[in-house]
Design a protein around this motif. Sequence first.
Motif, PDB file in Angstrom:
ATOM      1  N   LEU A  93     -57.791  15.778 -57.992  1.00 10.35           N
ATOM      2  CA  LEU A  93     -57.867  16.972 -58.835  1.00 10.35           C
ATOM      3  C   LEU A  93     -59.080  17.803 -58.468  1.00 10.35           C
ATOM      4  O   LEU A  93     -60.157  17.270 -58.199  1.00 10.35           O
ATOM      5  CB  LEU A  93     -57.934  16.592 -60.322  1.00 10.35           C
ATOM      6  N   SER A 136     -61.674  20.869 -59.872  1.00 11.13           N
ATOM      7  CA  SER A 136     -62.148  21.366 -61.166  1.00 11.13           C
ATOM      8  C   SER A 136     -63.280  22.356 -60.976  1.00 11.13           C
ATOM      9  O   SER A 136     -64.076  22.231 -60.035  1.00 11.13           O
ATOM     10  CB  SER A 136     -62.643  20.211 -62.056  1.00 11.13           C
ATOM     11  N   LEU A 162     -54.098  15.539 -68.462  1.00 14.51           N
ATOM     12  CA  LEU A 162     -54.402  15.212 -67.067  1.00 14.51           C
ATOM     13  C   LEU A 162     -53.279  14.401 -66.431  1.00 14.51           C
ATOM     14  O   LEU A 162     -52.969  14.572 -65.252  1.00 14.51           O
ATOM     15  CB  LEU A 162     -55.727  14.460 -66.984  1.00 14.51           C
ATOM     16  N   ARG A 201     -55.938  30.998 -62.328  1.00 15.86           N
ATOM     17  CA  ARG A 201     -57.072  30.101 -62.098  1.00 15.86           C
ATOM     18  C   ARG A 201     -58.290  30.883 -61.628  1.00 15.86           C
ATOM     19  O   ARG A 201     -59.407  30.680 -62.113  1.00 15.86           O
ATOM     20  CB  ARG A 201     -56.707  29.045 -61.054  1.00 15.86           C
ATOM     21  N   MET A 241     -64.739  17.402 -67.521  1.00 16.98           N
ATOM     22  CA  MET A 241     -63.890  17.604 -66.361  1.00 16.98           C
ATOM     23  C   MET A 241     -63.648  16.268 -65.647  1.00 16.98           C
ATOM     24  O   MET A 241     -64.528  15.403 -65.642  1.00 16.98           O
ATOM     25  CB  MET A 241     -64.543  18.601 -65.399  1.00 16.98           C
ATOM     26  N   SER A 246     -58.839  22.532 -64.368  1.00 13.00           N
ATOM     27  CA  SER A 246     -58.492  21.547 -63.345  1.00 13.00           C
ATOM     28  C   SER A 246     -57.091  21.799 -62.829  1.00 13.00           C
ATOM     29  O   SER A 246     -56.224  22.286 -63.552  1.00 13.00           O
ATOM     30  CB  SER A 246     -58.588  20.123 -63.911  1.00 13.00           C
ATOM     31  N   TRP A 247     -56.877  21.452 -61.555  1.00 16.10           N
ATOM     32  CA  TRP A 247     -55.574  21.609 -60.919  1.00 16.10           C
ATOM     33  C   TRP A 247     -55.380  20.487 -59.915  1.00 16.10           C
ATOM     34  O   TRP A 247     -56.338  19.818 -59.505  1.00 16.10           O
ATOM     35  CB  TRP A 247     -55.486  22.980 -60.227  1.00 16.10           C
TER      36      TRP A 247
END
Length: 309
Positions: free
Chosen positions: A167, A169, A144, A292, A160, A277-278
């Motif tokens: 972030l 998720s 992360l 994704r 998450m 997650s991004w």
Amino acid sequence: MTDESDEKLAARLAPALAILAAVGETGHVTRAAELLGIPQPTASRRLAALADLIGAPLVVPSGRGIRLTRAGRTLAAASTRALITMAAAAREVREEIDPATGRVVLGFLHLLGRALVPSLIRGFRECHPGVRFSLVQGSRQDMLDALREGAIDLVFAAPMPLDDPGLGSTPLADQELVLSVPPSHRFARRARVRAAELVGEELVTLEHGYGLRQITDDLCAAAGFEPKIAFEGQESETVRGLVAAGLGVAILPRSESASGVVEIPLSPPVFRTIGVSWSKEARLTPAVRAFRDHARAGTTDLGPGFRPA
């Protein structure tokens, strides 16, 4: 130092800052030059020119190499951040032109490399055979942190990071957690075990920073006791091996090939949700967005031990 504006000085410094960042990384002009693909004399001249512009030395001898001065470290740190940003922009432009040949830097927990990650990549590559993947494994916290810094595009982790507003998720899969014990343990013939019954048991678990450790600590806290940690590791298979050796018990994901241990369901059942997650602040390239979205679609066989979230 010249009297010109900071903006003008920065513009004059910019072309040569890559060599300073490389010197900071390697501690040697020759290796820095090799890293950048330029001749060593050129690298030395650029360093000297930078020092002249700043009006202070940026490197000093250190053994057989060199090290950055305080001024050099300040500029190198800024250079590294700027170069990461520029590299990301160059990659985005390149992949906008030809998204079918993009690259995805994917971070994930060690255990997910056995089934979940290969299953998702295999399904994605059937429609996007030209997309390349760089795979990075580590603890939840390390992954992360790298995601926030822009070094990784996407992270598969559990739990998450729902408490981080920077972030995004989406849940991907649920995975059951069970109690793993050696065959000689008093729980080995039990059909189920309550978390409260683990009071006083020596636990083998992962180090702090791993999602499974957080889940274990939270489960014990909810049962009203502090876990008695016998051993800490960095990989689930190592933890399982210590359990098989009779060195404690562990809460681990259910395994299809758990040899040397007995897996007992917890009561009530415990599942961990694995999500993708991004960074909301990063502009995802077409290849990253496509992967994704593929992962979120839930159309791929996730492999044994997983069920859609």
